[in-house]
Design an enzyme around this catalytic site. Structure first.
Site, PDB file in Angstrom:
ATOM      1  N   ARG A 331       0.847  -1.189   0.000  1.00 53.73           N
ATOM      2  CA  ARG A 331       0.000   0.000   0.000  1.00 53.73           C
ATOM      3  C   ARG A 331       0.884   1.240   0.000  1.00 53.73           C
ATOM      4  NH1 ARG A 331      -4.738  -0.354   4.303  1.00 53.73           N
ATOM      5  NH2 ARG A 331      -4.587  -2.495   3.552  1.00 53.73           N
ATOM      6  N   SER A 419      -8.172   0.051   0.094  1.00 52.43           N
ATOM      7  CA  SER A 419      -8.990  -0.333   1.246  1.00 52.43           C
ATOM      8  C   SER A 419      -9.708   0.883   1.813  1.00 52.43           C
ATOM      9  CB  SER A 419      -8.117  -1.035   2.287  1.00 52.43           C
ATOM     10  OG  SER A 419      -8.906  -1.569   3.325  1.00 52.43           O
ATOM     11  N   HIS A 420      -9.497   1.152   3.111  1.00 48.32           N
ATOM     12  CA  HIS A 420     -10.192   2.267   3.763  1.00 48.32           C
ATOM     13  C   HIS A 420      -9.318   3.517   3.840  1.00 48.32           C
ATOM     14  CE1 HIS A 420      -7.819   0.209   6.835  1.00 48.32           C
ATOM     15  NE2 HIS A 420      -7.743   1.363   7.456  1.00 48.32           N
ATOM     16  N   LYS A 429      -3.706  -6.385  -2.721  1.00 48.32           N
ATOM     17  CA  LYS A 429      -3.918  -7.550  -1.865  1.00 48.32           C
ATOM     18  C   LYS A 429      -3.742  -8.772  -2.749  1.00 48.32           C
ATOM     19  CE  LYS A 429      -6.950  -5.162   1.400  1.00 48.32           C
ATOM     20  NZ  LYS A 429      -8.286  -5.098   2.054  1.00 48.32           N
ATOM     21  N   ASP A 555     -16.753  -1.060   3.994  1.00 51.44           N
ATOM     22  CA  ASP A 555     -15.586  -0.197   3.826  1.00 51.44           C
ATOM     23  C   ASP A 555     -15.300  -0.004   2.337  1.00 51.44           C
ATOM     24  OD1 ASP A 555     -14.478  -2.678   3.165  1.00 51.44           O
ATOM     25  OD2 ASP A 555     -12.534  -2.193   4.041  1.00 51.44           O
ATOM     26  N   ASP A 557     -13.362  -1.238   0.061  1.00 53.11           N
ATOM     27  CA  ASP A 557     -13.247  -2.339  -0.900  1.00 53.11           C
ATOM     28  C   ASP A 557     -14.158  -3.510  -0.557  1.00 53.11           C
ATOM     29  OD1 ASP A 557     -11.705  -3.045   1.329  1.00 53.11           O
ATOM     30  OD2 ASP A 557     -10.311  -4.254   0.146  1.00 53.11           O
ATOM     31  N   ASP A 559     -14.535  -5.561   2.058  1.00 56.69           N
ATOM     32  CA  ASP A 559     -14.183  -6.755   2.821  1.00 56.69           C
ATOM     33  C   ASP A 559     -14.426  -6.594   4.323  1.00 56.69           C
ATOM     34  OD1 ASP A 559     -12.099  -5.070   3.466  1.00 56.69           O
ATOM     35  OD2 ASP A 559     -10.503  -6.351   2.703  1.00 56.69           O
ATOM     36  N   ARG A 560     -14.984  -5.448   4.743  1.00 53.32           N
ATOM     37  CA  ARG A 560     -15.283  -5.242   6.163  1.00 53.32           C
ATOM     38  C   ARG A 560     -16.737  -4.812   6.335  1.00 53.32           C
ATOM     39  NH1 ARG A 560     -12.211  -1.420   9.267  1.00 53.32           N
ATOM     40  NH2 ARG A 560     -11.756  -0.149   7.427  1.00 53.32           N
ATOM     41  N   LYS A 598      -7.696  -7.518  19.540  1.00 54.51           N
ATOM     42  CA  LYS A 598      -8.485  -6.333  19.869  1.00 54.51           C
ATOM     43  C   LYS A 598      -9.905  -6.672  20.304  1.00 54.51           C
ATOM     44  CE  LYS A 598      -7.583  -4.358  15.884  1.00 54.51           C
ATOM     45  NZ  LYS A 598      -7.565  -3.373  14.787  1.00 54.51           N
ATOM     46  N   SER A 640     -11.731  -4.988  13.521  1.00 54.88           N
ATOM     47  CA  SER A 640     -11.829  -4.024  12.430  1.00 54.88           C
ATOM     48  C   SER A 640     -13.033  -4.272  11.539  1.00 54.88           C
ATOM     49  CB  SER A 640     -10.557  -4.058  11.582  1.00 54.88           C
ATOM     50  OG  SER A 640     -10.369  -5.351  11.040  1.00 54.88           O
ATOM     51  N   HIS A 642     -13.451  -7.394   9.736  1.00 52.80           N
ATOM     52  CA  HIS A 642     -13.209  -8.508   8.814  1.00 52.80           C
ATOM     53  C   HIS A 642     -13.830  -9.773   9.410  1.00 52.80           C
ATOM     54  CE1 HIS A 642     -10.218  -6.678   6.054  1.00 52.80           C
ATOM     55  NE2 HIS A 642      -9.875  -5.961   7.097  1.00 52.80           N
ATOM     56  N   SER A 736       0.143  -0.293  14.466  1.00 54.22           N
ATOM     57  CA  SER A 736      -0.541  -0.523  13.196  1.00 54.22           C
ATOM     58  C   SER A 736       0.482  -0.950  12.153  1.00 54.22           C
ATOM     59  CB  SER A 736      -1.249   0.755  12.739  1.00 54.22           C
ATOM     60  OG  SER A 736      -1.688   0.625  11.404  1.00 54.22           O
TER      61      SER A 736
END
Length: 776
Positions: A331, A419-420, A429, A555, A557, A559-560, A598, A640, A642, A736
């Protein structure tokens, strides 16, 4: 020998003389072609200067005009007549006072904070006006947008309406679209160029050659203080020959014309007098001639030639930022660390890895970002240079790209997506042989490029295009159908899931109300990240206004997944995982359920009570998928958003499929969806708290924190960062892997326990860096 050689040279000169006029003509043609290209490049420079000046002037005048109206709105809100009416709570009187003697004004109104009238007027008023009003309340500053009214575009200027220091409502003024387009309409432009005034995917006005509309985003510039932008383009003149611009091309052309003249007039005269023969060469003996090595021929010559051809085909060296090769994916920022050339090298590196694994075919798709087509073009070129066959499925959410690798039986795919992240980001990815690349397999792609371990095939791989969206919708709808209808609002945040996400949910039996589902790579309404609570404000309001059963957010793309209830509750993903786990374990008792560090401390107990085996692991979609395969988990999830279903699905993270499974579960529950979701075990918790890392190096800070921190009577976990668990709650600090920030989260059984845990973390974090902006 000395007598024969001059004779042979004279014979050669005699044979060559008739060809000289043709050679001179060819050189002259090349000179004229270069001169023509020089003229085209010069014209292109003039056009670019012209259109850039026109674009910048349009931006300046439009910004000045529209921001002037915003200032005028704020000044009118501060007048005595408006303030008096607001103080009395008379919004109608305040609206009339606001509108008095305002040139070109079509309508002005001040609404209470609940904006009931505006929501009740839907869908007639359109969502553009409401988006502007909601933006004002969220950002507490004026908003300038173009909105449809009675089917025609209009200018909406909105601002907070305050009485003293208290915001009591939101005001807006509506003007004809000409207030926005005046500057572009009046500025002179070259008819061969193109200028357009745009907001999101809507073009308000375009001038010039409309055939250049798609290329115009490359020169687009935002209008400050608004969601507008001015796009520009010039005719494509092709690449300059030999990389030369106008004046150098003219110079080379003149030199070639001189050479053509010499070949035509001077060289025939020289050849007529006979060639000059080297005396030493003419008197060379046989013994001396035998000592001269012969020219290389045969296999050795072919090997050298093959190496030369490969060197010519190999892409020119490109400086690549190692930092874009991250823990989960690749990224970077387009124009800084990422461009089409870098994308090509990444494609060549992935293609070389595929060759080693004897894999030939790969699926490629992209999200809706403006840089996507260029990134895909470079990526595909690199993959094909490595001899791989590319199946391009076009614009598609990341999970649809993953699905393509299974559906088309390639085992390999690349989703080109940021992504986001903000609009200027993009990335890759990557799945090779069914494995999502992460960690060392990602960094090895960089090493291949740095070490020049890249395979160049003797011929390009194949390229085809395929639309698999219907296959994806059908595959889910054949497996999931709702036991009863549910009304849901879908907020795609203008991400790439905006088209296919609602289609899937409608196909399984839901009634879908779309919010921000127009795909727009500038994300004009809010950031497409459902893990940030402020990005769900519009969704919560729309669910309540339409009396929907719940709200679904995707999100950038797809995937979330994010979920909100009718009563405005944000159901965090770790609580959703409880619901999914109970459903999966009902059919698969004893199954492993995987979750990241998390997630709430109440999740393991919930999994155990439902007959499952809980397992905590590192954060990161690719890391979770790898661990999922290793332990053969049926389900996994991250805080997150996912979610990974191996039961009835393929095990990759898919926000759209997760939404379908969620609706399936809720439709079978006799309770309302809000009641069912609110009944999930809950305590007191924070969302993810993101803190800028000192020196932009979160990993070093976390290492220092792990070494120095002392937490008495707690269980420490260093799987990913430092998680500290007590009997009544826990706290986490981790680095992160996608941005230079620290990620913190706290969860407890009570407010008192949460404050105690936060106080303990705060003291130890500030002991390392007293300037750390914790925000709690």
């Amino acid at each position: 020998m000395s007598e024969n050689q001059p004779h042979k040279a004279r014979q050669l000169a005699a044979q060559l003389r008739p060809l000289l006029p043709l050679i001179a003509a060819l050189i002259a043609v090349l000179a004229v072609w270069l001169a023509w290209n020089g003229w085209k490049q010069t014209q292109d420079g003039v056009r670019r200067t012209s259109v850039t000046t026109a674009r910048d002037t349009t931006v300046e005048h439009t910004a000045s005009s529209l921001n002037g109206e915003a200032r005028r709105l704020q000044e009118r809100l501060a007048t005595e007549s408006v303030q008096t009416a607001l103080g009395a709570g008379d919004f109608d009187a305040a609206s009339r006072a606001l509108a008095e003697e305002w040139p070109q004004l079509e309508h002005a109104q001040i609404l209470p904070l609940d904006m009931g009238d505006a929501y009740r007027a839907l869908p007639d008023t359109g969502f553009g006006l409401l988006a502007a009003l909601e933006a004002v309340l969220v950002d507490n500053k004026p908003a300038i947008r173009v909105s449809l009214h009675d089917g025609a575009p209009t200018l909406v200027v909105a601002a907070p309406a305050s009485k003293g220091d208290e915001v009591v409502g939101v005001a807006y003024a509506r003007f004809p679209a000409s207030r926005v387009t005046n500057a572009l309409e009046s500025i002179p432009i070259d008819d061969s160029t193109y200028l357009a005034l745009r907001q999101g995917g809507f073009t308000l006005l375009e001038r010039g050659d409309a055939r250049q509309t798609e290329a115009a985003e490359r020169m687009a510039v935002p209008v400050p203080g608004t969601d507008l932008r001015v796009a520009a383009a010039v005719p494509h003149v092709g690449q300059a020959p030999f990389g030369l611009t106008g004046i150098p091309l003219f110079a080379v052309s003149l030199l070639l014309l001189l050479l053509a003249y010499l070949v035509w007039r001077w060289l025939p005269t020289r050849l007529a007098t006979g060639p000059v023969v080297d005396e030493a060469e003419a008197t060379q003996t046989l013994a001396e001639a035998l000592t001269v090595p012969p020219p290389e021929t045969g296999a050795g010559h072919e090997a050298v030639a093959a190496k030369a051809r490969e060197a010519d085909a190999r892409p020119a060296p490109i400086a690549i930022d190692k930092g874009i090769f991250r823990a989960y994916d690749i990224r970077g920022v387009v124009g800084q660390s990422l461009d089409a050339g870098v994308a090509e090298m990444i494609g060549l590196s992935v293609g070389s890895l595929m060759r080693e694994k004897d894999l030939t075919d790969i699926v490629v798709g992209r999200d809706g970002r403006l840089s996507g087509p260029d990134m895909v073009a470079g990526l595909v070129q690199g993959l094909r240079k490595a001899g791989r066959n590319v199946i391009d499925i076009g614009m598609a959410p990341t999970p649809v790209v993953y699905f393509g690798a299974y559906h088309l039986r390639t085992g390999c795919c690349i989703s080109v997506t940021g992504s986001h992240n903000p609009p200027d980001y993009n990335g890759f990815k990557i799945v090779v042989g069914g494995e999502t690349l992460s960690g060392e397999t990602i960094t090895d792609l960089y090493k291949r490029i740095a070490d020049d371990r890249l395979h160049l095939a003797p011929s390009l791989g194949g390229h085809s295009e395929r639309d698999i969206s219907d296959d994806y919708v059908r595959r889910i709808a054949d497996d999931v159908q709702l036991a009863r209808p549910l009304k849901v609002v879908v907020d795609a945040g203008n991400g790439v899931a905006g088209e296919i996400g609602p289609r899937v949910l409608e196909a399984i039996g839901a009634e879908v109300i779309q919010l921000f589902c127009e795909i727009d790579g500038t994300f004009p309404n809010h950031h497409p990240d459902p893990s940030e609570p402020h990005n769900l404000i519009d969704l919560i309001g729309t669910v309540q206004r339409f009396d929907a059963d719940l709200g679904i957010a995707f999100d950038g793309d797809g995937d979330r997944l994010g979920v909100v209830t009718k009563d405005g509750q944000n159901i965090f993903p770790d609580r959703l995982l409880m619901l999914f786990a109970a459903d999966v374990l009902d059919r698969n008792p004893g199954a492993v359920i995987l979750f990241d560090v998390k997630c709430t401390g109440r999740l393991p107990g919930h999994i155990l009570r439902n007959g499952g085996s809980p397992l905590m692991w590192k954060t990161g979609h690719s890391l979770i998928k790898a661990k999922m395969r290793e332990v053969e988990a049926e389900l996994a999830g991250e805080m997150s958003g996912h979610f990974f279903f191996a039961e009835r699905w393929y095990g990759f993270d898919d926000g759209i499929y997760a939404a379908a499974r969620l609706l399936e579960i809720l439709a079978m529950d006799p309770q309302s969806p809000s009641d069912a979701l609110n009944a999930l075990p809950a305590g007191v918790s924070t969302p993810e708290i993101k803190v800028p890392a000192p020196n932009d190096d979160p990993h070093s800070f976390v290492e220092t924190f792990r070494a120095r921190a002392k937490f008495e009577g707690a269980r420490l976990s260093t799987i990913d960062g430092l998680r500290v668990d007590w009997n009544d709650g826990w706290g986490l600090v981790r680095a992160s892997n996608t941005t230079p920030i620290l990620v913190l989260r706290f969860d407890a059984d009570s407010e008192d326990a949460l404050r105690r845990i936060q106080d303990d973390f705060r003291a130890q974090l500030l002991a390392i860096d007293p300037e750390l902006p914790l925000g709690f």
